[in-house]
Design a protein around this motif. Structure first.
Motif, PDB file in Angstrom:
ATOM      1  N   SER A   8       0.836  -1.201   0.000  1.00 38.90           N
ATOM      2  CA  SER A   8       0.000   0.000   0.000  1.00 38.90           C
ATOM      3  C   SER A   8       0.868   1.246   0.000  1.00 38.90           C
ATOM      4  O   SER A   8       1.906   1.294   0.665  1.00 38.90           O
ATOM      5  N   VAL A   9       0.427   2.259  -0.738  1.00 41.25           N
ATOM      6  CA  VAL A   9       1.161   3.518  -0.833  1.00 41.25           C
ATOM      7  C   VAL A   9       0.188   4.678  -0.645  1.00 41.25           C
ATOM      8  O   VAL A   9      -0.865   4.720  -1.281  1.00 41.25           O
ATOM      9  N   LYS A  10       0.566   5.596   0.227  1.00 46.17           N
ATOM     10  CA  LYS A  10      -0.195   6.835   0.418  1.00 46.17           C
ATOM     11  C   LYS A  10       0.599   7.981  -0.202  1.00 46.17           C
ATOM     12  O   LYS A  10       1.738   8.250   0.192  1.00 46.17           O
ATOM     13  N   PHE A  11       0.004   8.634  -1.197  1.00 43.92           N
ATOM     14  CA  PHE A  11       0.610   9.784  -1.862  1.00 43.92           C
ATOM     15  C   PHE A  11      -0.002  11.048  -1.266  1.00 43.92           C
ATOM     16  O   PHE A  11      -1.218  11.270  -1.380  1.00 43.92           O
ATOM     17  N   TYR A  12       0.826  11.886  -0.634  1.00 46.21           N
ATOM     18  CA  TYR A  12       0.334  13.139  -0.043  1.00 46.21           C
ATOM     19  C   TYR A  12       0.393  14.230  -1.117  1.00 46.21           C
ATOM     20  O   TYR A  12       1.345  15.006  -1.201  1.00 46.21           O
ATOM     21  N   THR A  13      -0.620  14.308  -1.970  1.00 46.93           N
ATOM     22  CA  THR A  13      -0.593  15.243  -3.091  1.00 46.93           C
ATOM     23  C   THR A  13      -1.147  16.605  -2.687  1.00 46.93           C
ATOM     24  O   THR A  13      -1.757  16.759  -1.621  1.00 46.93           O
ATOM     25  N   ASP A  14      -0.970  17.591  -3.567  1.00 45.56           N
ATOM     26  CA  ASP A  14      -1.468  18.940  -3.297  1.00 45.56           C
ATOM     27  C   ASP A  14      -2.983  19.020  -3.356  1.00 45.56           C
ATOM     28  O   ASP A  14      -3.570  20.029  -2.958  1.00 45.56           O
ATOM     29  N   GLU A  15      -3.636  17.986  -3.891  1.00 44.83           N
ATOM     30  CA  GLU A  15      -5.094  17.958  -3.946  1.00 44.83           C
ATOM     31  C   GLU A  15      -5.675  16.863  -3.051  1.00 44.83           C
ATOM     32  O   GLU A  15      -6.779  16.381  -3.285  1.00 44.83           O
ATOM     33  N   GLY A  16      -4.934  16.504  -2.007  1.00 49.04           N
ATOM     34  CA  GLY A  16      -5.417  15.508  -1.066  1.00 49.04           C
ATOM     35  C   GLY A  16      -4.656  14.205  -1.173  1.00 49.04           C
ATOM     36  O   GLY A  16      -3.799  14.012  -2.047  1.00 49.04           O
ATOM     37  N   ALA A  29      -7.117  12.532  10.697  1.00 49.35           N
ATOM     38  CA  ALA A  29      -6.396  13.695  11.219  1.00 49.35           C
ATOM     39  C   ALA A  29      -5.112  13.294  11.934  1.00 49.35           C
ATOM     40  O   ALA A  29      -4.318  14.165  12.299  1.00 49.35           O
ATOM     41  N   LEU A  30      -4.899  11.991  12.144  1.00 55.75           N
ATOM     42  CA  LEU A  30      -3.649  11.537  12.750  1.00 55.75           C
ATOM     43  C   LEU A  30      -2.474  11.859  11.821  1.00 55.75           C
ATOM     44  O   LEU A  30      -2.633  11.900  10.604  1.00 55.75           O
ATOM     45  N   PRO A  31      -1.278  12.089  12.379  1.00 53.23           N
ATOM     46  CA  PRO A  31      -0.147  12.513  11.538  1.00 53.23           C
ATOM     47  C   PRO A  31       0.117  11.623  10.339  1.00 53.23           C
ATOM     48  O   PRO A  31       0.464  12.121   9.259  1.00 53.23           O
ATOM     49  N   ALA A  32      -0.045  10.312  10.479  1.00 56.76           N
ATOM     50  CA  ALA A  32       0.234   9.415   9.352  1.00 56.76           C
ATOM     51  C   ALA A  32      -0.745   9.606   8.210  1.00 56.76           C
ATOM     52  O   ALA A  32      -0.407   9.356   7.048  1.00 56.76           O
ATOM     53  N   ASN A  33      -1.950  10.053   8.516  1.00 53.54           N
ATOM     54  CA  ASN A  33      -3.016  10.116   7.524  1.00 53.54           C
ATOM     55  C   ASN A  33      -3.417  11.531   7.131  1.00 53.54           C
ATOM     56  O   ASN A  33      -4.158  11.707   6.156  1.00 53.54           O
ATOM     57  N   ALA A  34      -2.955  12.515   7.882  1.00 56.91           N
ATOM     58  CA  ALA A  34      -3.366  13.889   7.626  1.00 56.91           C
ATOM     59  C   ALA A  34      -2.839  14.374   6.280  1.00 56.91           C
ATOM     60  O   ALA A  34      -1.641  14.243   5.991  1.00 56.91           O
ATOM     61  N   PRO A  35      -3.688  14.913   5.422  1.00 59.03           N
ATOM     62  CA  PRO A  35      -3.207  15.477   4.155  1.00 59.03           C
ATOM     63  C   PRO A  35      -2.241  16.629   4.397  1.00 59.03           C
ATOM     64  O   PRO A  35      -2.277  17.285   5.447  1.00 59.03           O
ATOM     65  N   LYS A  36      -1.379  16.870   3.444  1.00 59.82           N
ATOM     66  CA  LYS A  36      -0.422  17.975   3.535  1.00 59.82           C
ATOM     67  C   LYS A  36      -0.915  19.193   2.761  1.00 59.82           C
ATOM     68  O   LYS A  36      -0.143  20.105   2.461  1.00 59.82           O
ATOM     69  N   CYS A  37      -2.193  19.194   2.443  1.00 60.28           N
ATOM     70  CA  CYS A  37      -2.831  20.332   1.788  1.00 60.28           C
ATOM     71  C   CYS A  37      -3.954  20.826   2.707  1.00 60.28           C
ATOM     72  O   CYS A  37      -4.334  20.134   3.657  1.00 60.28           O
ATOM     73  N   PRO A  38      -4.505  22.016   2.471  1.00 59.69           N
ATOM     74  CA  PRO A  38      -5.610  22.494   3.311  1.00 59.69           C
ATOM     75  C   PRO A  38      -6.797  21.534   3.288  1.00 59.69           C
ATOM     76  O   PRO A  38      -7.099  20.912   2.266  1.00 59.69           O
ATOM     77  N   VAL A  39      -7.449  21.398   4.430  1.00 63.11           N
ATOM     78  CA  VAL A  39      -8.589  20.495   4.579  1.00 63.11           C
ATOM     79  C   VAL A  39      -9.797  21.307   5.062  1.00 63.11           C
ATOM     80  O   VAL A  39      -9.702  22.040   6.044  1.00 63.11           O
ATOM     81  N   HIS A  40     -10.905  21.170   4.355  1.00 59.91           N
ATOM     82  CA  HIS A  40     -12.132  21.871   4.724  1.00 59.91           C
ATOM     83  C   HIS A  40     -13.310  20.908   4.582  1.00 59.91           C
ATOM     84  O   HIS A  40     -13.607  20.442   3.476  1.00 59.91           O
ATOM     85  N   HIS A  41     -13.953  20.592   5.675  1.00 57.13           N
ATOM     86  CA  HIS A  41     -15.118  19.708   5.636  1.00 57.13           C
ATOM     87  C   HIS A  41     -16.051  20.064   6.787  1.00 57.13           C
ATOM     88  O   HIS A  41     -15.728  20.907   7.631  1.00 57.13           O
ATOM     89  N   TYR A  42     -17.195  19.399   6.815  1.00 56.32           N
ATOM     90  CA  TYR A  42     -18.219  19.695   7.816  1.00 56.32           C
ATOM     91  C   TYR A  42     -18.415  18.567   8.821  1.00 56.32           C
ATOM     92  O   TYR A  42     -19.423  18.518   9.522  1.00 56.32           O
ATOM     93  N   HIS A  43     -17.449  17.659   8.928  1.00 55.68           N
ATOM     94  CA  HIS A  43     -17.519  16.671   9.998  1.00 55.68           C
ATOM     95  C   HIS A  43     -17.411  17.391  11.340  1.00 55.68           C
ATOM     96  O   HIS A  43     -16.665  18.371  11.468  1.00 55.68           O
ATOM     97  N   LYS A  44     -18.080  16.880  12.336  1.00 55.82           N
ATOM     98  CA  LYS A  44     -18.199  17.641  13.581  1.00 55.82           C
ATOM     99  C   LYS A  44     -18.031  16.726  14.793  1.00 55.82           C
ATOM    100  O   LYS A  44     -18.480  15.584  14.791  1.00 55.82           O
TER     101      LYS A  44
END
Length: 483
Positions: free
Chosen positions: A111-119, A350-365
């Motif tokens: 498995s590979v996680k790519f931290y791209t500028d669009e998520g 939101a954990l460091p391993a999974n947090a995107p390196k781009c801005p994040v905007h959502h309505y989860h609460k």
């Protein structure tokens, strides 16, 4: 300067070796908060292990685009040769628990996680291009056969081969598993595959179907069953030892990302179902197209924080990359993210391993462990739609082009059963050399030996439909073992 020890709330700590007692012989005082804190935290340090792929090894690195594929995708990461992003990979065995030996015969996760500028874009694959089943409806039952028997609490070859014999589509994957490639020397010496069929679309909205391939630059190396057995007697951590040591020595492992591309219309005419996870796309019809290079150059400073908390899901995709009618993929899009919510919690991304390196905007609460704060763009915008211009709004420009579908909805649609034997027959008769087939016969017979005669015969019948020499070879090895 010495670093000062503190409580988890930041207050300095005066001692860290003895309990506070009422007199030299005790008893211990209940107000010794640090004692209580250390014991209570230890009780909670373990989290549920993954249902599958529990034993794994990970590393961080960088992906760099080396070839132009903009004719196929408008994904931002591929918009220009030279683009790069951080990556996190985790390799794993499938069936074994967290303490299982690294060198067991098993499929390996890749498995590979790519931290791209669009998520974040996750490719959640294996070291094999196919899988045991093609329908997520069968997945829970299949995994139960790989785990422990409810009465004996032991692995059950009887359950494995009984299930596989009832699902002949599995013979392609089982053949690979029992072949020389069933025990890679370590993660660095195996290929990776996205396995599923995905889609890409370009800036004109033109869709193609794609397969992802990660080609090791270290070369393919595998253990024989005998060599793996000897190695496990010496160490159960051989993969972690090899991977960690290589990166520390700056022998950074690399893989080249390639894609296979199938025009959308071609899927209607190929002689196999291109969305069937038990089938490969022939390379002579759909050649590999190089895309970029992955280099893993950092061992995480905290393995648990980065690798154990890593949460991969095919639901994590970016504009320009999409899904397909692959039934197993459709099931995994739900199941993987849901598994992470159970294992890690509501806000696992939101954990460091999974947090995107781009801005994040959502309505989860709200929810447990919400440490992110509001992310909607406006303090009063905790719902959507709303009147606030600054708040997060959907962007129609990233919409995926419509997926063309046809036919009636019918849960009882069956694939052509004969098709399940065509590709494994080619693998056995045309790809494997005689010595490879001999080792396959021996490995298969060794795995089947504990099974009852009815289960043996059912599976041998499947092998016979692949190729008569396949059945004969395994049957002869079984007879030798039984003698």
């Amino acid at each position: 300067m010495t670093t000062r020890l503190t409580t988890s709330a930041g207050a300095p700590v005066s001692h860290n070796d003895t309990s506070k007692t009422a007199g030299p012989r005790g008893p211990v005082m209940l107000d010794d908060y640090q004692l209580i804190e250390k014991l209570a935290h230890q009780n909670r340090e373990r989290i549920p292990e993954r249902v599958v792929h529990a034993k794994g090894w990970g590393a961080q690195g960088t992906f760099t685009v080396t070839h132009d594929i903009t004719q196929y995708t408008c994904a931002d990461i591929f918009s220009k040769v030279g683009n790069s992003c951080d990556i996190l990979s985790r390799w794993s065995t499938v069936a074994g628990e967290l303490g299982a030996a690294d060198a067991e015969r098993d499929v390996r996760g890749f498995s590979v996680k790519f931290y791209t500028d669009e998520g974040n874009w996750d490719v959640v694959g294996n070291n094999t291009p196919v899988f045991f089943i093609r329908d997520g409806f069968k997945f829970p039952d299949f995994i139960r056969t790989q785990k422990r028997h409810p009465k004996t609490n032991l692995r059950s070859p009887e359950a494995m081969f009984d299930f596989w014999a009832a699902q002949p589509e599995s013979v392609h994957q089982v053949t690979i598993l029992m072949s020389d490639r069933g025990i890679p020397v370590n993660p660095m010496h195996m290929h990776g595959y996205g396995s599923h069929t995905y889609s890409m679309w370009n800036k004109n909205g033109e869709r193609v179907w794609v397969k992802f391939h990660f080609r090791t630059q270290q070369g393919i190396k595998n253990h024989s069953s005998e060599a793996a057995e000897t190695l496990i007697g010496k160490t159960r951590e051989s993969y972690q030892e090899d991977l960690f040591a290589a990166i520390e020595a700056r022998n950074f492992p690399k893989w080249e990302l390639n894609i296979q591309v199938m025009p959308e219309a071609k899927a209607e005419t190929v002689e196999f179902n291109p969305f069937d996870l038990t089938k490969v796309w022939p390379h002579d019809q759909f050649p590999l197209i190089p895309v970029g290079m992955l280099e893993f150059n950092k061992n995480p400073d905290n393995y648990f924080q980065i690798v154990e908390n890593a949460a991969y899901s095919p639901s994590n995709k970016v504009p320009g990359i999409g899904f397909s009618p692959d039934k197993m993929l459709q099931a995994r899009v739900f199941a993987y993210a849901d598994a992470h919510r159970y294992r890690l919690g509501t806000h696992y991304e939101a954990l460091p391993a999974n947090a995107p390196k781009c801005p994040v905007h959502h309505y989860h609460k709200d929810g447990a462990m919400n440490f992110m704060g509001p992310s909607t763009g406006h303090v009063d915008a905790y719902y959507e739609p709303n009147q606030y211009a600054e708040s997060a709004k959907p962007d129609v420009s990233v919409a995926e082009p419509p997926l063309k579908i046809s036919g009636d909805a019918d849960k009882y649609v069956q694939e052509d059963a004969d098709a399940d034997y065509v590709q494994p027959r080619a693998l056995y008769a045309d790809v494997m050399q005689a010595d490879e087939r001999a080792r396959l016969h021996a490995n298969m017979a060794g795995a089947m030996a504990p099974c009852s005669m009815p289960v043996r015969e059912r599976w041998l019948a499947v092998l016979g439909r692949v190729h008569p020499e396949y059945e004969a070879g395994v049957r002869a090895e079984l007879a030798r073992l039984d003698a």
